[in-house]
Enzyme design. Structure first.
Site, PDB file in Angstrom:
ATOM      1  N   LYS A 129       0.866  -1.190   0.000  1.00  0.00           N
ATOM      2  CA  LYS A 129       0.000   0.000   0.000  1.00  0.00           C
ATOM      3  C   LYS A 129       0.888   1.220   0.000  1.00  0.00           C
ATOM      4  O   LYS A 129       2.041   1.160   0.442  1.00  0.00           O
ATOM      5  CB  LYS A 129      -0.866   0.016   1.266  1.00  0.00           C
ATOM      6  CG  LYS A 129      -2.126   0.838   1.136  1.00  0.00           C
ATOM      7  CD  LYS A 129      -3.226   0.030   0.510  1.00  0.00           C
ATOM      8  CE  LYS A 129      -4.469   0.856   0.281  1.00  0.00           C
ATOM      9  NZ  LYS A 129      -5.609  -0.006  -0.050  1.00  0.00           N
ATOM     10  N   ASP A 169      -7.063   4.471  -4.289  1.00  0.00           N
ATOM     11  CA  ASP A 169      -7.705   4.336  -2.983  1.00  0.00           C
ATOM     12  C   ASP A 169      -8.296   5.731  -2.736  1.00  0.00           C
ATOM     13  O   ASP A 169      -8.512   6.480  -3.704  1.00  0.00           O
ATOM     14  CB  ASP A 169      -6.676   3.919  -1.907  1.00  0.00           C
ATOM     15  CG  ASP A 169      -7.327   3.395  -0.624  1.00  0.00           C
ATOM     16  OD1 ASP A 169      -7.676   2.212  -0.564  1.00  0.00           O
ATOM     17  OD2 ASP A 169      -7.497   4.183   0.329  1.00  0.00           O
TER      18      ASP A 169
HETATM   19  N1  GLU Z   1      -7.401   0.312  -2.663  1.00  0.00           N
HETATM   20  C1  GLU Z   1      -8.157  -0.845  -2.961  1.00  0.00           C
HETATM   21  C2  GLU Z   1      -8.205  -1.774  -1.770  1.00  0.00           C
HETATM   22  O1  GLU Z   1      -8.249  -1.315  -0.663  1.00  0.00           O
HETATM   23  C3  GLU Z   1      -7.753  -1.523  -4.260  1.00  0.00           C
HETATM   24  C4  GLU Z   1      -6.333  -1.931  -4.384  1.00  0.00           C
HETATM   25  C5  GLU Z   1      -5.940  -2.403  -5.773  1.00  0.00           C
HETATM   26  O2  GLU Z   1      -6.796  -2.456  -6.661  1.00  0.00           O
HETATM   27  O3  GLU Z   1      -4.763  -2.697  -5.937  1.00  0.00           O
HETATM   28  O4  GLU Z   1      -8.264  -2.972  -1.871  1.00  0.00           O
END
Ligand code: GLU
Length: 449
Positions: A129, A169
């Site tokens: 992340k 996100d």
């Molecule tokens: N931010 C999204 C999550 O919390 C998607 C992450 C992604 O698609 O890599 O899962």
């Protein structure tokens, strides 16, 4: 050998001591460790291999300076992050969050959750992340572009289609992914579509990716209800937030015959007795980038705006916390239970406080934790990577079918695992253990690294 429970308690204390000032990370770790006792008892080889200890320490944490110039020529400095948490199952995968609350603890909590969530999809993606404390609110498109370019100028050296694949996100949507992708392409001189997901259709993006998280959260709720012999059709719903997740939660609820009544942002919420007019809400949020209060003004007498209120005070059958972490606390849970809520499905990451989760479980409310319920977004990201790798674009029907199948299987494995470990109906335990087992088995096979 030490009792697994004592060992987990000691680990928790150690995490809190070695990672001071990171309450969200502590909370995410505690929530997982609290459920792992039975699996460590059943499989002592995990403890012997130091698996939990290794899982709790990110493989790599990157923190960098992001300087950018505003429209008046003033220089600003933000902080950029990428936490590459675990790559036992595949390249690091997870979104980027641009929000003033972002710090290393927030990125670590999100990255930690992402490991289990991604494992649950069954699609061969590790967990990571990133993000920045940059606040996109009130910035011009040109400022957002310059920020994204500066952010990517550093991030580019750390990512790659086989290494680490960011996505969106909070605060990072299609526009930001476009600016980030453009800068990556310029720096590397490569058309490497698989390096970012959430791209636009026509330049490597997948259909249904914008919808996937919200759609998936609703499909997960439908599965939980089905397991109890109930259906979503005809039920009323409260939805918090008004970003990507909330909008497509509302859309899927309407497609399945449910009636979503609310949406919210940081200023308050709107409640619409006739049910949300999604075209109007999308126009305000996606096109005009406005506030939800606008919705009440333009919608007419069925809708009202409640300033500073909590959406959870609106009586409904099902609830979808789809805004941000810790937005639903124990008081809110009491209110929802008193109003007869049947199911809660987390569209956001860790939106429900641990005390509120316990209350729902004690009251017999079906509770779908984010790791399972909101995994549809990252699942379709992995399908976007598959399309990029094979240089083809799938149809809406195909992606929707795949998404529905993945959500059903996440529900099934969480449900079945909870039962196997003596906690029937407890999706928190089921999702944590099922995700953990997949990552732990891969780590065990790959040696102490
Ligand atoms: N931010 C999204 C999550 O919390 C998607 C992450 C992604 O698609 O890599 O899962």
């Amino acid at each position: 050998m030490t009792d697994p429970k004592d060992r987990l308690d000691a680990l928790r204390a150690d995490i809190e001591r070695r990672n001071p000032g990171q309450p969200e990370f502590h909370q995410a770790v505690r929530e997982v460790l609290d459920t792992l006792g039975p699996v460590l008892t059943a499989r002592p080889q995990y403890a012997e291999a130091g698996l939990v200890e290794r899982l709790l320490e990110p493989e790599r944490q990157i923190i960098f300076r992001v300087p950018w110039t505003d429209d008046h020529g003033r220089v600003h400095v933000n902080r950029g992050y990428r936490v590459e948490f675990n790559s036992a199952l595949g390249p690091y995968k997870g979104g980027l969050r641009f929000h003033p609350s972002v710090d290393i603890g927030v990125v670590k909590f999100l990255g930690f959750e992402q490991i289990f969530k991604n494992a649950l999809t069954g699609l061969g993606i590790g967990g990571g992340k990133g993000g920045s404390d940059f606040d996109p609110h009130g910035k011009s498109a040109a400022e957002v572009m310059r920020f994204c370019q500066s952010f990517m100028t550093e991030l580019a050296r750390h990512i790659g289609e086989h290494t680490d694949i960011p996505a969106g996100d909070i605060g990072v949507g299609g526009r930001e992914i476009g600016y980030l992708f453009g800068q990556y392409r310029r720096i590397t001189n490569r058309w490497e579509a698989g390096v970012l997901t959430g791209k636009g259709q026509g330049w490597g993006g997948s259909v249904i990716r914008p919808e996937a998280t919200g759609y998936g959260a609703v499909l997960f709720a439908a599965e939980m209800l089905k397991a109890r012999g109930e259906a979503l059709d005809g039920l009323s719903a409260v939805v918090s937030g008004s970003g990507n997740v909330a909008l497509y939660t509302i859309e899927k609820l309407q497609q399945l015959g449910a009636n979503p009544l609310t949406a919210s942002d940081s200023s308050g919420y709107v409640v619409d007795d006739k049910g949300i007019d999604l075209a109007l809400l999308k126009q305000i949020k996606e096109v005009e980038r406005g506030r939800v209060s606008e919705y009440a003004t333009r919608r007419g007498p069925s809708a009202r705006f409640v300033r500073q209120g909590r959406v959870w005070e609106v009586p409904a059958d099902v609830a979808f916390p789809s805004a941000t972490q810790n937005e639903l606390d124990v008081e809110d849970a009491r209110t929802l239970i008193a109003n007869g809520v049947k199911a809660v499905s987390e569209g956001a990451n860790m939106p429900t406080t641990p005390e509120a989760v316990h209350l729902f479980q004690e009251a017999g409310v079906a509770f779908g934790p984010g790791k399972a319920a909101n995994a549809g977004g990252v699942a379709v990201s992995a399908l976007e990577m598959a399309q990029n790798a094979s240089r083809v674009a799938w149809s809406r029907e195909r992606v929707e079918d795949e998404l529905a199948g993945i959500m059903r299987s996440i529900h099934a494995v969480s449900h079945e695992t909870a039962e196997r470990y003596g906690s029937p109906g407890d999706y928190v335990t089921g999702a944590n253990i099922a995700g953990f087992e997949r990552v732990a088995d891969a780590m065990l096979a790959q040696g102490v690294i």
